[in-house]
Design a protein around this motif. Structure first.
Motif, PDB file in Angstrom:
ATOM      1  N   HIS A  80      28.053  57.892   6.406  1.00 47.77           N
ATOM      2  CA  HIS A  80      27.949  59.150   5.662  1.00 47.77           C
ATOM      3  C   HIS A  80      28.175  58.966   4.157  1.00 47.77           C
ATOM      4  O   HIS A  80      28.015  59.905   3.393  1.00 47.77           O
ATOM      5  CB  HIS A  80      28.966  60.177   6.192  1.00 47.77           C
ATOM      6  N   PHE A  81      28.545  57.780   3.732  1.00 48.08           N
ATOM      7  CA  PHE A  81      28.903  57.543   2.339  1.00 48.08           C
ATOM      8  C   PHE A  81      27.813  56.742   1.624  1.00 48.08           C
ATOM      9  O   PHE A  81      26.939  56.150   2.253  1.00 48.08           O
ATOM     10  CB  PHE A  81      30.250  56.820   2.264  1.00 48.08           C
ATOM     11  N   SER A  82      27.898  56.706   0.311  1.00 47.46           N
ATOM     12  CA  SER A  82      26.902  55.993  -0.500  1.00 47.46           C
ATOM     13  C   SER A  82      26.969  54.485  -0.255  1.00 47.46           C
ATOM     14  O   SER A  82      27.955  53.961   0.270  1.00 47.46           O
ATOM     15  CB  SER A  82      27.151  56.268  -1.988  1.00 47.46           C
ATOM     16  N   ALA A  83      25.906  53.807  -0.674  1.00 47.80           N
ATOM     17  CA  ALA A  83      25.856  52.350  -0.528  1.00 47.80           C
ATOM     18  C   ALA A  83      27.006  51.688  -1.265  1.00 47.80           C
ATOM     19  O   ALA A  83      27.613  50.738  -0.761  1.00 47.80           O
ATOM     20  CB  ALA A  83      24.518  51.820  -1.030  1.00 47.80           C
ATOM     21  N   MET A 129      35.639  53.970   9.644  1.00 46.07           N
ATOM     22  CA  MET A 129      35.731  55.393   9.357  1.00 46.07           C
ATOM     23  C   MET A 129      36.527  55.523   8.064  1.00 46.07           C
ATOM     24  O   MET A 129      37.487  54.786   7.843  1.00 46.07           O
ATOM     25  CB  MET A 129      36.458  56.133  10.476  1.00 46.07           C
ATOM     26  N   LEU A 130      36.126  56.462   7.220  1.00 46.65           N
ATOM     27  CA  LEU A 130      36.855  56.722   5.984  1.00 46.65           C
ATOM     28  C   LEU A 130      37.338  58.161   5.986  1.00 46.65           C
ATOM     29  O   LEU A 130      36.635  59.061   6.437  1.00 46.65           O
ATOM     30  CB  LEU A 130      35.966  56.493   4.760  1.00 46.65           C
ATOM     31  N   ASP A 131      38.541  58.358   5.463  1.00 50.25           N
ATOM     32  CA  ASP A 131      39.052  59.715   5.313  1.00 50.25           C
ATOM     33  C   ASP A 131      38.285  60.429   4.216  1.00 50.25           C
ATOM     34  O   ASP A 131      37.938  59.835   3.195  1.00 50.25           O
ATOM     35  CB  ASP A 131      40.538  59.695   4.954  1.00 50.25           C
ATOM     36  N   SER A 132      38.013  61.690   4.438  1.00 50.34           N
ATOM     37  CA  SER A 132      37.359  62.530   3.437  1.00 50.34           C
ATOM     38  C   SER A 132      38.004  63.904   3.479  1.00 50.34           C
ATOM     39  O   SER A 132      38.880  64.159   4.315  1.00 50.34           O
ATOM     40  CB  SER A 132      35.858  62.641   3.729  1.00 50.34           C
ATOM     41  N   ASP A 133      37.566  64.780   2.605  1.00 48.74           N
ATOM     42  CA  ASP A 133      38.111  66.134   2.633  1.00 48.74           C
ATOM     43  C   ASP A 133      37.697  66.889   3.894  1.00 48.74           C
ATOM     44  O   ASP A 133      38.263  67.914   4.230  1.00 48.74           O
ATOM     45  CB  ASP A 133      37.704  66.913   1.382  1.00 48.74           C
ATOM     46  N   LYS A 134      36.727  66.352   4.634  1.00 46.91           N
ATOM     47  CA  LYS A 134      36.291  66.930   5.908  1.00 46.91           C
ATOM     48  C   LYS A 134      36.898  66.198   7.101  1.00 46.91           C
ATOM     49  O   LYS A 134      36.498  66.406   8.224  1.00 46.91           O
ATOM     50  CB  LYS A 134      34.773  66.888   6.006  1.00 46.91           C
ATOM     51  N   GLY A 135      37.843  65.300   6.834  1.00 47.70           N
ATOM     52  CA  GLY A 135      38.439  64.475   7.886  1.00 47.70           C
ATOM     53  C   GLY A 135      37.746  63.131   7.950  1.00 47.70           C
ATOM     54  O   GLY A 135      36.883  62.828   7.123  1.00 47.70           O
ATOM     55  N   PRO A 136      38.103  62.300   8.939  1.00 46.67           N
ATOM     56  CA  PRO A 136      37.479  60.977   9.057  1.00 46.67           C
ATOM     57  C   PRO A 136      35.981  61.084   9.322  1.00 46.67           C
ATOM     58  O   PRO A 136      35.556  61.876  10.154  1.00 46.67           O
ATOM     59  CB  PRO A 136      38.191  60.338  10.242  1.00 46.67           C
TER      60      PRO A 136
END
Length: 101
Positions: free
Chosen positions: A19-22, A7-14
């Motif tokens: 959900h992220f690019s390759a 899981m990665l933190d984002s401005d929308k939370g983890p």
């Protein structure tokens, strides 16, 4: 997670890594591997990469090449195999050995 998903933190939370690019996924996996290596052994093991930065944008590739430069400065060694010249161009001011075949 328990299933080894990331899981990665984002401005929308983890968010799940899916959900992220390759390029972002590749960078996250590389960071995880380097972190795990440091927990397995204190020795500076040689690192081998085969087209590991191919899907990264220039900013991410440059940042990860900086990590490898730091690794080399601490008596580590990295071998990066690629058919592209971008990595060498990003490292043009660095002290490294570049071999073409």
């Amino acid at each position: 997670a328990a299933d080894l998903s990331l899981m990665l933190d984002s401005d929308k939370g983890p968010l799940p890594l899916s959900h992220f690019s390759a390029g972002c996924r590749d960078a996250a996996h590389l960071a995880l591997r380097l972190g795990l290596l440091s927990t397995v052994t204190p020795k500076r093991m040689p690192l081998f990469f085969d087209e590991a930065f191919a899907r990264l944008d220039d900013d991410r590739a440059g940042a990860l090449l900086g990590v490898l430069q730091n690794y080399a400065a601490q008596e580590g060694q990295s071998l990066l195999f690629t058919c592209h010249t971008r990595e060498a161009e990003l490292l043009e001011d660095a002290d490294f050995q570049y071999i073409t075949m």
